[in-house]
Design a protein around this motif. Structure first.
Motif, short mmCIF file in Angstrom:
data_model
loop_
_atom_site.label_atom_id
_atom_site.label_comp_id
_atom_site.label_asym_id
_atom_site.label_seq_id
_atom_site.Cartn_x
_atom_site.Cartn_y
_atom_site.Cartn_z
N MET A 1 -1.43 18.55 -59.21
CA MET A 1 -2.73 18.39 -58.58
C MET A 1 -3.06 19.66 -57.80
O MET A 1 -2.20 20.25 -57.16
N ILE A 2 -4.28 20.04 -57.84
CA ILE A 2 -4.72 21.24 -57.14
C ILE A 2 -5.13 20.87 -55.73
O ILE A 2 -5.88 19.94 -55.51
N ASP A 3 -4.58 21.63 -54.78
CA ASP A 3 -4.85 21.37 -53.37
C ASP A 3 -5.94 22.31 -52.88
O ASP A 3 -5.77 23.52 -52.89
N VAL A 4 -7.07 21.76 -52.48
CA VAL A 4 -8.15 22.59 -51.92
C VAL A 4 -8.39 22.26 -50.45
O VAL A 4 -9.21 22.89 -49.81
N LYS A 5 -7.65 21.30 -49.93
CA LYS A 5 -7.84 20.91 -48.54
C LYS A 5 -6.81 21.52 -47.61
O LYS A 5 -7.00 21.60 -46.41
N GLY A 6 -5.67 21.96 -48.13
CA GLY A 6 -4.64 22.57 -47.31
C GLY A 6 -3.84 21.54 -46.53
O GLY A 6 -4.01 20.34 -46.68
N THR A 7 -2.97 22.05 -45.69
CA THR A 7 -2.13 21.21 -44.85
C THR A 7 -2.72 21.18 -43.45
O THR A 7 -2.89 22.23 -42.84
N PRO A 8 -3.07 20.00 -42.95
CA PRO A 8 -3.67 19.94 -41.62
C PRO A 8 -2.68 20.38 -40.54
O PRO A 8 -1.50 20.08 -40.61
N TRP A 9 -3.20 21.10 -39.59
CA TRP A 9 -2.39 21.62 -38.48
C TRP A 9 -3.34 21.78 -37.31
O TRP A 9 -4.50 22.14 -37.50
N ALA A 10 -2.88 21.51 -36.12
CA ALA A 10 -3.75 21.63 -34.95
C ALA A 10 -2.95 22.15 -33.76
O ALA A 10 -1.74 21.97 -33.67
N VAL A 11 -3.68 22.81 -32.88
CA VAL A 11 -3.10 23.29 -31.63
C VAL A 11 -3.82 22.57 -30.51
O VAL A 11 -5.05 22.57 -30.45
N ASN A 12 -3.05 21.95 -29.64
CA ASN A 12 -3.62 21.25 -28.48
C ASN A 12 -3.29 22.03 -27.22
O ASN A 12 -2.13 22.31 -26.94
N ILE A 13 -4.33 22.37 -26.50
CA ILE A 13 -4.17 23.10 -25.24
C ILE A 13 -4.58 22.15 -24.12
O ILE A 13 -5.65 21.55 -24.16
N SER A 14 -3.73 22.04 -23.11
CA SER A 14 -4.06 21.18 -21.97
C SER A 14 -5.35 21.67 -21.33
O SER A 14 -5.52 22.85 -21.06
N GLY A 15 -6.28 20.75 -21.08
CA GLY A 15 -7.55 21.09 -20.46
C GLY A 15 -8.52 21.75 -21.40
O GLY A 15 -9.56 22.27 -20.99
N ASP A 16 -8.21 21.77 -22.68
CA ASP A 16 -9.08 22.39 -23.69
C ASP A 16 -9.20 21.42 -24.85
O ASP A 16 -8.58 20.36 -24.87
N ARG A 17 -9.94 21.79 -25.82
CA ARG A 17 -10.12 20.95 -27.00
C ARG A 17 -8.96 21.15 -27.99
O ARG A 17 -8.17 22.07 -27.86
N GLU A 18 -8.94 20.31 -28.99
CA GLU A 18 -8.00 20.49 -30.09
C GLU A 18 -8.54 21.59 -31.00
O GLU A 18 -9.74 21.65 -31.26
N HIS A 19 -7.68 22.42 -31.50
CA HIS A 19 -8.06 23.50 -32.41
C HIS A 19 -7.47 23.17 -33.79
O HIS A 19 -6.32 23.50 -34.07
N PRO A 20 -8.26 22.50 -34.66
CA PRO A 20 -7.72 22.10 -35.96
C PRO A 20 -7.83 23.23 -37.00
O PRO A 20 -8.75 24.03 -36.99
N PHE A 21 -6.86 23.26 -37.88
CA PHE A 21 -6.83 24.21 -38.98
C PHE A 21 -6.39 23.48 -40.23
O PHE A 21 -5.77 22.44 -40.16
N ALA A 22 -6.65 24.07 -41.38
CA ALA A 22 -6.09 23.62 -42.64
C ALA A 22 -5.43 24.85 -43.26
O ALA A 22 -6.09 25.77 -43.70
N MET A 23 -4.11 24.85 -43.23
CA MET A 23 -3.36 26.00 -43.71
C MET A 23 -3.03 25.82 -45.19
O MET A 23 -2.77 24.70 -45.64
N PRO A 24 -3.04 26.92 -45.96
CA PRO A 24 -2.65 26.79 -47.37
C PRO A 24 -1.18 26.39 -47.48
O PRO A 24 -0.38 26.73 -46.61
N ARG A 25 -0.86 25.67 -48.54
CA ARG A 25 0.54 25.27 -48.72
C ARG A 25 1.44 26.49 -48.89
O ARG A 25 2.58 26.49 -48.47
N ASP A 26 0.92 27.53 -49.51
CA ASP A 26 1.66 28.78 -49.68
C ASP A 26 1.19 29.75 -48.60
O ASP A 26 0.15 30.38 -48.74
#
Length: 164
Positions: free
Chosen positions: A1-26
């Motif tokens: 299957m072809i992946d076009v959505k990537g692997t979800p990943w997020a950075v949470n900073i206290s007192g800030d918003r969540e910073h979501p990313f979708a990283m490629p599998r490779d």
């Protein structure tokens, strides 16, 4: 299957918003500077996650760990922005390479199917003990299936061009 959505990943900073990313599998697809900045963020996140168990109620140490994550994330954003033109060139080259591999794979598949069809037809001809070469009216199921698969490969659409 072809992946076009990537692997979800997020950075949470206290007192800030969540910073979501979708990283490629490779992750090798990322430019080296971006990959290095990404690794720094991941390392800072891991260090921060160990903080409560290690530091207990030492809020100064936990704030420092959180600040390290914030700084690494800022660096990631800065590096991504500064390398965007180079990254675009890298991705265009990777796209072109992928297209060439796709075209080559289709040609290899066509050649393999031709070999399958020819061998099946010769097998059918040899079973009857007479005649030389291919029987033009062979109804051997394997040969007909190989021909059908070959026609299906020919009808596949081409890869679209990258949009500027």
């Amino acid at each position: 299957m072809i992946d076009v959505k990537g692997t979800p990943w997020a950075v949470n900073i206290s007192g800030d918003r969540e910073h979501p990313f979708a990283m490629p599998r490779d992750l090798g697809m990322l430019p080296p500077k971006v990959a290095a900045a990404y690794e720094k963020v991941v390392t800072a996140q891991k260090a921060e996650a160990k903080g409560p168990a290690k530091n207990g109620n030492n809020f100064v140490a936990m704030k420092e760990a959180n600040d390290a994550v914030r700084a690494a994330l800022g660096e990631l954003y800065d590096v991504a922005a500064s390398t965007s033109q180079a990254a675009r060139q890298q991705y265009a080259e990777a796209f072109e390479y992928g297209v060439r591999r796709y075209v080559r794979a289709l040609a290899d598949a066509q050649s393999a199917l031709q070999d399958v069809a020819t061998a099946a037809a010769l097998y059918d001809q040899a079973a009857h003990g007479h005649g030389v070469g291919l029987n033009p009216v062979s109804t051997m199921k394997a040969a007909m299936t190989a021909r059908s698969l070959s026609e299906s490969l020919e009808s596949l659409s081409t890869v679209p061009e990258l949009e500027a």
